[in-house]
Motif scaffolding. Structure first.
Motif, PDB file in Angstrom:
ATOM      1  N   MET A   1       0.856  -1.161   0.000  1.00 12.07           N
ATOM      2  CA  MET A   1       0.000   0.000   0.000  1.00 12.07           C
ATOM      3  C   MET A   1       0.901   1.222   0.000  1.00 12.07           C
ATOM      4  O   MET A   1       1.801   1.339   0.802  1.00 12.07           O
ATOM      5  N   SER A   2       0.649   2.150  -0.902  1.00 10.85           N
ATOM      6  CA  SER A   2       1.542   3.284  -1.054  1.00 10.85           C
ATOM      7  C   SER A   2       0.773   4.595  -1.060  1.00 10.85           C
ATOM      8  O   SER A   2      -0.189   4.758  -1.811  1.00 10.85           O
ATOM      9  N   SER A   3       1.228   5.523  -0.220  1.00 13.82           N
ATOM     10  CA  SER A   3       0.534   6.807  -0.131  1.00 13.82           C
ATOM     11  C   SER A   3       0.717   7.637  -1.398  1.00 13.82           C
ATOM     12  O   SER A   3      -0.166   8.420  -1.747  1.00 13.82           O
ATOM     13  N   ASP A   4       1.846   7.469  -2.116  1.00 19.65           N
ATOM     14  CA  ASP A   4       2.043   8.267  -3.321  1.00 19.65           C
ATOM     15  C   ASP A   4       0.999   7.936  -4.389  1.00 19.65           C
ATOM     16  O   ASP A   4       0.543   8.829  -5.118  1.00 19.65           O
ATOM     17  N   GLN A   5       0.587   6.684  -4.470  1.00 14.90           N
ATOM     18  CA  GLN A   5      -0.460   6.311  -5.425  1.00 14.90           C
ATOM     19  C   GLN A   5      -1.788   6.966  -5.057  1.00 14.90           C
ATOM     20  O   GLN A   5      -2.501   7.463  -5.914  1.00 14.90           O
ATOM     21  N   LEU A   6      -2.110   6.951  -3.772  1.00 16.49           N
ATOM     22  CA  LEU A   6      -3.367   7.546  -3.316  1.00 16.49           C
ATOM     23  C   LEU A   6      -3.367   9.059  -3.540  1.00 16.49           C
ATOM     24  O   LEU A   6      -4.367   9.626  -3.976  1.00 16.49           O
ATOM     25  N   ILE A   7      -2.241   9.709  -3.285  1.00 17.54           N
ATOM     26  CA  ILE A   7      -2.129  11.157  -3.516  1.00 17.54           C
ATOM     27  C   ILE A   7      -2.316  11.473  -4.993  1.00 17.54           C
ATOM     28  O   ILE A   7      -3.059  12.388  -5.359  1.00 17.54           O
ATOM     29  N   ALA A   8      -1.659  10.706  -5.859  1.00 20.50           N
ATOM     30  CA  ALA A   8      -1.755  10.955  -7.298  1.00 20.50           C
ATOM     31  C   ALA A   8      -3.179  10.759  -7.807  1.00 20.50           C
ATOM     32  O   ALA A   8      -3.695  11.568  -8.587  1.00 20.50           O
ATOM     33  N   VAL A   9      -3.842   9.698  -7.362  1.00 20.69           N
ATOM     34  CA  VAL A   9      -5.206   9.414  -7.812  1.00 20.69           C
ATOM     35  C   VAL A   9      -6.174  10.483  -7.305  1.00 20.69           C
ATOM     36  O   VAL A   9      -7.007  10.991  -8.060  1.00 20.69           O
ATOM     37  N   ALA A  10      -6.073  10.863  -6.026  1.00 17.93           N
ATOM     38  CA  ALA A  10      -6.979  11.876  -5.465  1.00 17.93           C
ATOM     39  C   ALA A  10      -6.782  13.229  -6.153  1.00 17.93           C
ATOM     40  O   ALA A  10      -7.750  13.922  -6.468  1.00 17.93           O
ATOM     41  N   THR A  11      -5.534  13.594  -6.415  1.00 18.20           N
ATOM     42  CA  THR A  11      -5.244  14.872  -7.074  1.00 18.20           C
ATOM     43  C   THR A  11      -5.775  14.876  -8.500  1.00 18.20           C
ATOM     44  O   THR A  11      -6.401  15.842  -8.940  1.00 18.20           O
ATOM     45  N   ASP A  12      -5.541  13.790  -9.223  1.00 17.44           N
ATOM     46  CA  ASP A  12      -6.024  13.702 -10.599  1.00 17.44           C
ATOM     47  C   ASP A  12      -7.550  13.687 -10.645  1.00 17.44           C
ATOM     48  O   ASP A  12      -8.159  14.270 -11.542  1.00 17.44           O
ATOM     49  N   ALA A  13      -8.188  13.041  -9.666  1.00  9.70           N
ATOM     50  CA  ALA A  13      -9.658  13.023  -9.617  1.00  9.70           C
ATOM     51  C   ALA A  13     -10.213  14.426  -9.359  1.00  9.70           C
ATOM     52  O   ALA A  13     -11.209  14.824  -9.970  1.00  9.70           O
ATOM     53  N   LEU A  14      -9.568  15.180  -8.468  1.00  8.01           N
ATOM     54  CA  LEU A  14     -10.011  16.557  -8.217  1.00  8.01           C
ATOM     55  C   LEU A  14      -9.844  17.402  -9.473  1.00  8.01           C
ATOM     56  O   LEU A  14     -10.739  18.140  -9.868  1.00  8.01           O
ATOM     57  N   ARG A  15      -8.696  17.271 -10.130  1.00  9.53           N
ATOM     58  CA  ARG A  15      -8.468  17.996 -11.380  1.00  9.53           C
ATOM     59  C   ARG A  15      -9.531  17.625 -12.414  1.00  9.53           C
ATOM     60  O   ARG A  15     -10.103  18.474 -13.075  1.00  9.53           O
ATOM     61  N   GLY A  16      -9.825  16.341 -12.522  1.00 13.59           N
ATOM     62  CA  GLY A  16     -10.810  15.876 -13.499  1.00 13.59           C
ATOM     63  C   GLY A  16     -12.216  16.354 -13.194  1.00 13.59           C
ATOM     64  O   GLY A  16     -12.977  16.684 -14.107  1.00 13.59           O
ATOM     65  N   LEU A  17     -12.579  16.394 -11.921  1.00  8.16           N
ATOM     66  CA  LEU A  17     -13.902  16.881 -11.531  1.00  8.16           C
ATOM     67  C   LEU A  17     -14.062  18.349 -11.902  1.00  8.16           C
ATOM     68  O   LEU A  17     -15.077  18.756 -12.472  1.00  8.16           O
ATOM     69  N   VAL A  18     -13.033  19.141 -11.610  1.00  8.60           N
ATOM     70  CA  VAL A  18     -13.077  20.565 -11.956  1.00  8.60           C
ATOM     71  C   VAL A  18     -13.062  20.737 -13.472  1.00  8.60           C
ATOM     72  O   VAL A  18     -13.813  21.537 -14.025  1.00  8.60           O
ATOM     73  N   GLN A  19     -12.212  19.955 -14.171  1.00  9.35           N
ATOM     74  CA  GLN A  19     -12.117  20.051 -15.633  1.00  9.35           C
ATOM     75  C   GLN A  19     -13.454  19.746 -16.298  1.00  9.35           C
ATOM     76  O   GLN A  19     -13.843  20.406 -17.257  1.00  9.35           O
ATOM     77  N   ALA A  20     -14.171  18.758 -15.777  1.00  4.34           N
ATOM     78  CA  ALA A  20     -15.463  18.387 -16.355  1.00  4.34           C
ATOM     79  C   ALA A  20     -16.518  19.474 -16.138  1.00  4.34           C
ATOM     80  O   ALA A  20     -17.468  19.570 -16.912  1.00  4.34           O
ATOM     81  N   ALA A  21     -16.339  20.300 -15.120  1.00  2.00           N
ATOM     82  CA  ALA A  21     -17.338  21.320 -14.790  1.00  2.00           C
ATOM     83  C   ALA A  21     -17.154  22.626 -15.561  1.00  2.00           C
ATOM     84  O   ALA A  21     -18.125  23.309 -15.866  1.00  2.00           O
TER      85      ALA A  21
END
Length: 173
Positions: free
Chosen positions: A1-21
């Motif tokens: 389990m790696s925190s860097d993967q979770l950080i990258a996924v959460a950040t990209d999801a936030l970017r994607g949510l804003v981008q879609a809006a």
């Protein structure tokens, strides 16, 4: 389990949510806007603090079947969403759109997150289990807001402070 993967996924999801809006063609960049960069209409998503969720600091436990249950990995990721320095009223409109998108979809589970990601292979590379991100608006005191702007080296402008509470529970082996 790696925190860097979770950080990258959460950040990209936030970017994607804003981008879609925001309107098509509007840039939504990860990281602070460059102080010397060209001022353009768009938004930046800047991670400025990483913390551990207090409830997931527990030691591993033994499940009912006798197997060791891995603890959750939970992070508090604090972001600043701000404009890239374009026309002020347009920038404020984009921030309002981002705020509305976050209010409309404050929780994302693993299966609904893939559509938001620019690199969905990051999510699929994570071990099987549940991934949940919940976004909350932060109301920081003025001295903390000023500190974030000062520390980031960004020119101060309107912004939205958001906390992502990201939890990754690996499926039992």
């Amino acid at each position: 389990m790696s925190s860097d993967q979770l950080i990258a996924v959460a950040t990209d999801a936030l970017r994607g949510l804003v981008q879609a809006a925001v309107p098509p063609g509007t840039p939504v960049l990860v990281g602070p806007p460059s102080p010397e960069g060209e001022e353009l209409s768009g938004l930046s998503v800047h991670l400025f603090r990483v913390g551990v969720l207090p409830l997931v600091r527990a030691v591993p436990t033994i499940g009912a079947d006798g197997r060791r249950v891995r603890p959750e990995l939970g992070l508090q990721l604090d972001y600043l969403i701000s404009g890239l320095g374009g026309e002020a009223l347009q920038e404020l409109g984009l921030l309002g759109t981002a705020l509305q998108a976050l209010a409309d979809a404050p929780v994302r589970e693993r299966q609904s997150m893939a559509a938001l990601l620019s690199q969905p292979d990051r999510l699929s590379a994570m071990a099987a289990g549940s991934v949940t991100v919940q976004w909350r608006m932060l109301d920081l005191p003025l001295d903390q807001v000023s500190g974030v702007w000062l520390a980031s080296g960004m020119r101060q402008r309107a912004g939205v402070f958001v906390r992502a509470e990201a939890v990754w529970q690996v499926a039992p082996a």
